[in-house]
Scaffold this active site. Sequence first.
Site, PDB file in Angstrom:
ATOM      1  N   SER A  42       0.810  -1.221   0.000  1.00  0.00           N
ATOM      2  CA  SER A  42       0.000   0.000   0.000  1.00  0.00           C
ATOM      3  C   SER A  42       0.843   1.270   0.000  1.00  0.00           C
ATOM      4  O   SER A  42       1.738   1.428   0.835  1.00  0.00           O
ATOM      5  CB  SER A  42      -0.871  -0.033   1.257  1.00  0.00           C
ATOM      6  OG  SER A  42      -1.238   1.272   1.641  1.00  0.00           O
ATOM      7  N   GLY A  43       0.500   2.185  -0.888  1.00  0.00           N
ATOM      8  CA  GLY A  43       1.192   3.470  -0.916  1.00  0.00           C
ATOM      9  C   GLY A  43       0.955   4.249   0.362  1.00  0.00           C
ATOM     10  O   GLY A  43       1.876   4.855   0.919  1.00  0.00           O
ATOM     11  N   LEU A  44      -0.291   4.219   0.828  1.00  0.00           N
ATOM     12  CA  LEU A  44      -0.615   4.945   2.063  1.00  0.00           C
ATOM     13  C   LEU A  44       0.226   4.404   3.223  1.00  0.00           C
ATOM     14  O   LEU A  44       0.824   5.164   3.991  1.00  0.00           O
ATOM     15  CB  LEU A  44      -2.116   4.798   2.372  1.00  0.00           C
ATOM     16  CG  LEU A  44      -2.575   5.350   3.718  1.00  0.00           C
ATOM     17  CD1 LEU A  44      -2.310   6.851   3.832  1.00  0.00           C
ATOM     18  CD2 LEU A  44      -4.065   5.059   3.954  1.00  0.00           C
ATOM     19  N   ASP A  54       1.003  10.717   1.594  1.00  0.00           N
ATOM     20  CA  ASP A  54       0.704   9.857   0.440  1.00  0.00           C
ATOM     21  C   ASP A  54       0.438  10.727  -0.788  1.00  0.00           C
ATOM     22  O   ASP A  54      -0.609  10.646  -1.411  1.00  0.00           O
ATOM     23  CB  ASP A  54      -0.522   8.988   0.799  1.00  0.00           C
ATOM     24  CG  ASP A  54      -0.820   7.918  -0.256  1.00  0.00           C
ATOM     25  OD1 ASP A  54       0.054   7.660  -1.110  1.00  0.00           O
ATOM     26  OD2 ASP A  54      -1.934   7.359  -0.213  1.00  0.00           O
ATOM     27  N   ASP A  81       0.997  -0.985  -5.131  1.00  0.00           N
ATOM     28  CA  ASP A  81       0.240   0.239  -5.377  1.00  0.00           C
ATOM     29  C   ASP A  81       1.196   1.189  -6.105  1.00  0.00           C
ATOM     30  O   ASP A  81       2.065   1.801  -5.492  1.00  0.00           O
ATOM     31  CB  ASP A  81      -0.191   0.800  -4.015  1.00  0.00           C
ATOM     32  CG  ASP A  81      -0.916   2.118  -4.130  1.00  0.00           C
ATOM     33  OD1 ASP A  81      -1.087   2.611  -5.266  1.00  0.00           O
ATOM     34  OD2 ASP A  81      -1.315   2.648  -3.077  1.00  0.00           O
ATOM     35  N   ASP A  83       0.525   3.964  -7.582  1.00  0.00           N
ATOM     36  CA  ASP A  83      -0.044   5.315  -7.703  1.00  0.00           C
ATOM     37  C   ASP A  83      -0.399   5.597  -9.167  1.00  0.00           C
ATOM     38  O   ASP A  83      -1.063   4.794  -9.795  1.00  0.00           O
ATOM     39  CB  ASP A  83       0.933   6.357  -7.140  1.00  0.00           C
ATOM     40  CG  ASP A  83       0.950   6.336  -5.607  1.00  0.00           C
ATOM     41  OD1 ASP A  83       0.061   5.676  -5.023  1.00  0.00           O
ATOM     42  OD2 ASP A  83       1.835   6.957  -5.004  1.00  0.00           O
ATOM     43  N   GLU A 110      -3.450   4.072 -10.935  1.00  0.00           N
ATOM     44  CA  GLU A 110      -4.756   4.735 -10.814  1.00  0.00           C
ATOM     45  C   GLU A 110      -4.852   5.916 -11.765  1.00  0.00           C
ATOM     46  O   GLU A 110      -3.841   6.578 -12.045  1.00  0.00           O
ATOM     47  CB  GLU A 110      -4.983   5.170  -9.358  1.00  0.00           C
ATOM     48  CG  GLU A 110      -4.021   6.204  -8.838  1.00  0.00           C
ATOM     49  CD  GLU A 110      -4.031   6.307  -7.306  1.00  0.00           C
ATOM     50  OE1 GLU A 110      -3.667   5.310  -6.645  1.00  0.00           O
ATOM     51  OE2 GLU A 110      -4.383   7.391  -6.801  1.00  0.00           O
ATOM     52  N   LYS A 116      -0.447  12.736  -7.166  1.00  0.00           N
ATOM     53  CA  LYS A 116      -1.756  12.379  -6.650  1.00  0.00           C
ATOM     54  C   LYS A 116      -1.851  12.700  -5.160  1.00  0.00           C
ATOM     55  O   LYS A 116      -0.848  13.047  -4.530  1.00  0.00           O
ATOM     56  CB  LYS A 116      -2.012  10.886  -6.867  1.00  0.00           C
ATOM     57  CG  LYS A 116      -0.847  10.035  -6.522  1.00  0.00           C
ATOM     58  CD  LYS A 116      -0.885   9.072  -5.397  1.00  0.00           C
ATOM     59  CE  LYS A 116      -1.745   9.155  -4.231  1.00  0.00           C
ATOM     60  NZ  LYS A 116      -1.789   7.828  -3.536  1.00  0.00           N
ATOM     61  N   ASN A 118      -4.036  10.956  -1.577  1.00  0.00           N
ATOM     62  CA  ASN A 118      -4.761   9.746  -1.198  1.00  0.00           C
ATOM     63  C   ASN A 118      -6.245   9.884  -1.543  1.00  0.00           C
ATOM     64  O   ASN A 118      -6.841  10.939  -1.381  1.00  0.00           O
ATOM     65  CB  ASN A 118      -4.592   9.480   0.303  1.00  0.00           C
ATOM     66  CG  ASN A 118      -5.266   8.181   0.702  1.00  0.00           C
ATOM     67  OD1 ASN A 118      -6.436   8.155   1.057  1.00  0.00           O
ATOM     68  ND2 ASN A 118      -4.528   7.086   0.597  1.00  0.00           N
ATOM     69  N   SER A 119      -6.848   8.805  -1.993  1.00  0.00           N
ATOM     70  CA  SER A 119      -8.230   8.838  -2.473  1.00  0.00           C
ATOM     71  C   SER A 119      -9.216   9.306  -1.414  1.00  0.00           C
ATOM     72  O   SER A 119     -10.235   9.908  -1.730  1.00  0.00           O
ATOM     73  CB  SER A 119      -8.640   7.452  -2.968  1.00  0.00           C
ATOM     74  OG  SER A 119      -7.821   7.087  -4.045  1.00  0.00           O
ATOM     75  N   ARG A 155      -6.814   1.063 -12.115  1.00  0.00           N
ATOM     76  CA  ARG A 155      -7.689   1.466 -10.992  1.00  0.00           C
ATOM     77  C   ARG A 155      -8.524   2.681 -11.377  1.00  0.00           C
ATOM     78  O   ARG A 155      -7.988   3.686 -11.857  1.00  0.00           O
ATOM     79  CB  ARG A 155      -6.808   1.763  -9.787  1.00  0.00           C
ATOM     80  CG  ARG A 155      -7.462   2.557  -8.686  1.00  0.00           C
ATOM     81  CD  ARG A 155      -6.605   2.486  -7.450  1.00  0.00           C
ATOM     82  NE  ARG A 155      -6.864   3.559  -6.521  1.00  0.00           N
ATOM     83  CZ  ARG A 155      -6.239   3.703  -5.360  1.00  0.00           C
ATOM     84  NH1 ARG A 155      -5.293   2.835  -5.020  1.00  0.00           N
ATOM     85  NH2 ARG A 155      -6.523   4.704  -4.559  1.00  0.00           N
ATOM     86  N   HIS A 186     -12.579   1.746  -7.003  1.00  0.00           N
ATOM     87  CA  HIS A 186     -12.434   2.241  -5.635  1.00  0.00           C
ATOM     88  C   HIS A 186     -13.625   3.108  -5.255  1.00  0.00           C
ATOM     89  O   HIS A 186     -14.214   3.784  -6.099  1.00  0.00           O
ATOM     90  CB  HIS A 186     -11.136   3.046  -5.517  1.00  0.00           C
ATOM     91  CG  HIS A 186     -10.626   3.132  -4.109  1.00  0.00           C
ATOM     92  ND1 HIS A 186     -11.149   2.425  -3.069  1.00  0.00           N
ATOM     93  CD2 HIS A 186      -9.607   3.867  -3.566  1.00  0.00           C
ATOM     94  CE1 HIS A 186     -10.496   2.702  -1.958  1.00  0.00           C
ATOM     95  NE2 HIS A 186      -9.557   3.578  -2.238  1.00  0.00           N
TER      96      HIS A 186
HETATM   97  C1  SPV Z   1      -3.361   2.560  -0.611  1.00  0.00           C
HETATM   98  O1  SPV Z   1      -3.452   1.636   0.201  1.00  0.00           O
HETATM   99  O2  SPV Z   1      -2.402   3.318  -0.656  1.00  0.00           O
HETATM  100  C2  SPV Z   1      -4.433   2.790  -1.571  1.00  0.00           C
HETATM  101  C3  SPV Z   1      -5.774   2.484  -1.184  1.00  0.00           C
HETATM  102  O3  SPV Z   1      -4.157   3.313  -2.610  1.00  0.00           O
HETATM  103  S1  SPV Z   1      -6.414   3.933  -0.555  1.00  0.00           S
HETATM  104  O4  SPV Z   1      -5.592   4.384   0.526  1.00  0.00           O
HETATM  105  O5  SPV Z   1      -7.755   3.583  -0.137  1.00  0.00           O
HETATM  106  O6  SPV Z   1      -6.432   4.908  -1.617  1.00  0.00           O
HETATM  107 MG    MG Z   2      -2.402   4.287  -2.638  1.00  0.00          MG
END
Ligand code: SPV
Ligand code: MG
Length: 530
Positions: A42-44, A54, A81, A83, A110, A116, A118-119, A155, A186
Amino acid sequence: MNKAKMFRELLNTQGHFFLMEAHDGLSAKIVEEAGFQAVWASGLSITASLGVRDNNEISYTQLLDVLEYMNDATDLPILVDGDTGYGNFNNACRLLQKLEQLGIAAVCIEDKKFPKTNSFLETKLDALADPQEFAGKIRAMKEAQRTKDFTVVARLESLIVGAGVEDAVRRAQMYLDAGADAILVHSKRSTSKDIDDFLSAFDRQVPVFIVPTKYYTVPVSHLTRDKRVRGIIWANQNVRACVTAMQAICQRIYDDGCITNAEGMIAPVSELFRLQKNEEYLEMEKKYLPMYPNVSAVILAAGGPGALDFSKPKALLKVNGKRILDHQLSVLASAGVSDITVVRGYKSEEIQTDDIKVIDNDKWKDTNAVYSLALAAPKMKQPYLMLYGDVFFKRYLLRSILDYSEEQSDADFILVCVKEDYIKSGYALKLNKKLDVFGEDTDLTVTEVCAEKEPDASGDIVYFSGLMMIKNYDAAAALLRELDLESVHMANFIVRALEDGLTLGVIVSSQEAVVDINSLNDLMKAGEIG
Ligand code: SPV
Ligand code: MG
């Protein structure tokens, strides 16, 4: 099977599978041990664990560094991930090829603009990438791919920014036409309505990934009614668990001003060693380090439990779940020392282990370690190590004494000593010179056994730890024959050796490497040094 192929098989098999978040080598390994079939890098979580946002604050090479550790630590396939691909089509291709080189299984990119965010923080409609541009990026990536099975997941962020289901479906078609192997859709709603609507409107038969972070209350059985839903990503629970655990432990330790209460709240150090595959290292040590088959060992384990309120020989007390005796045997075995004699006394019947010889000291109540040594000495036919059965030595110390004895010492005996006076039965030994605080001390020998222990003001006093290499075994046996064994201590043996003109070499160990077990606290301390 390579990991990309493993991942493909997960995608192509009927039914869903779970991808658990990891953000470093340790968490990747823990994900695998829990039973998961794949890892979500996971990027986050990775950025959070690095202490940054992120928002593409780390470069793609910094991401690769983390991924390399993760991929090495687990046998599971990792979905990265990616990004937005760290730039345009060209950057995304380079990222993909580097991931292939690392042996990573899959990447997800994505359809947002670089950089970017975080979503869950994103609200702007114009954060979305141009769909043509994003489709071109996917096409470029699939054409740049050099291995057969690497997976690219496209994504969709339409539902995140409120662009609607129709936009998501249109984009999904374009990305699949460009060559994407799967779709991740997502949503940040707390229900699965967006996802359900998307799946109703979307008619391509491809694997779909979902990330139920916000709609975590929706049962998996509902989410997987549509059989195209193949990969369910638990995206950040590990890093969040770390945060909660670390905040609690830091506060506890800060408030208490000590770590006594914290100890029961955290994994023992031995668990870290297990996760780090220390056993594997020990096996390699046996294979690759010099071995000492011409050295034997005698472990003096006749004494009773002393002040410790256990009715078993001290050598059988457990440190980190392992008996001290077993620790000593495994340390000796890893140096290739396999001819081992144990002198038993108190509850002798309890000391029985395969592959060791035993000698019984029936007078254990009234005699000292030197008496036990004298029982064993006539039987020793080669240089041997003498170890007190109730002293916990770090593995490397044993190695040091063996290597030192082999390479540079022509002393008759070599004693492992410590600088601090904390060994209960240690004797103050005066050295031929002051200890050099800065460098390695060599050619240290004992010149005198001091009757009274003194503070180490002069810098030339050390204390015997209970580990000794007896190189001149004939001299030792002769000397022991002459002593009045029922009344003397090991110190008298050393005095006598000096009087007879024998050379007593010394290795000075750091305090952390030796624990003389006399109390529960000592047992805990030995656990810490492992
Ligand atoms: C991540 O885990 O970094 C994701 C999922 O991209 S989210 O954080 O929900 O965007
Ligand atoms: Mg991410």
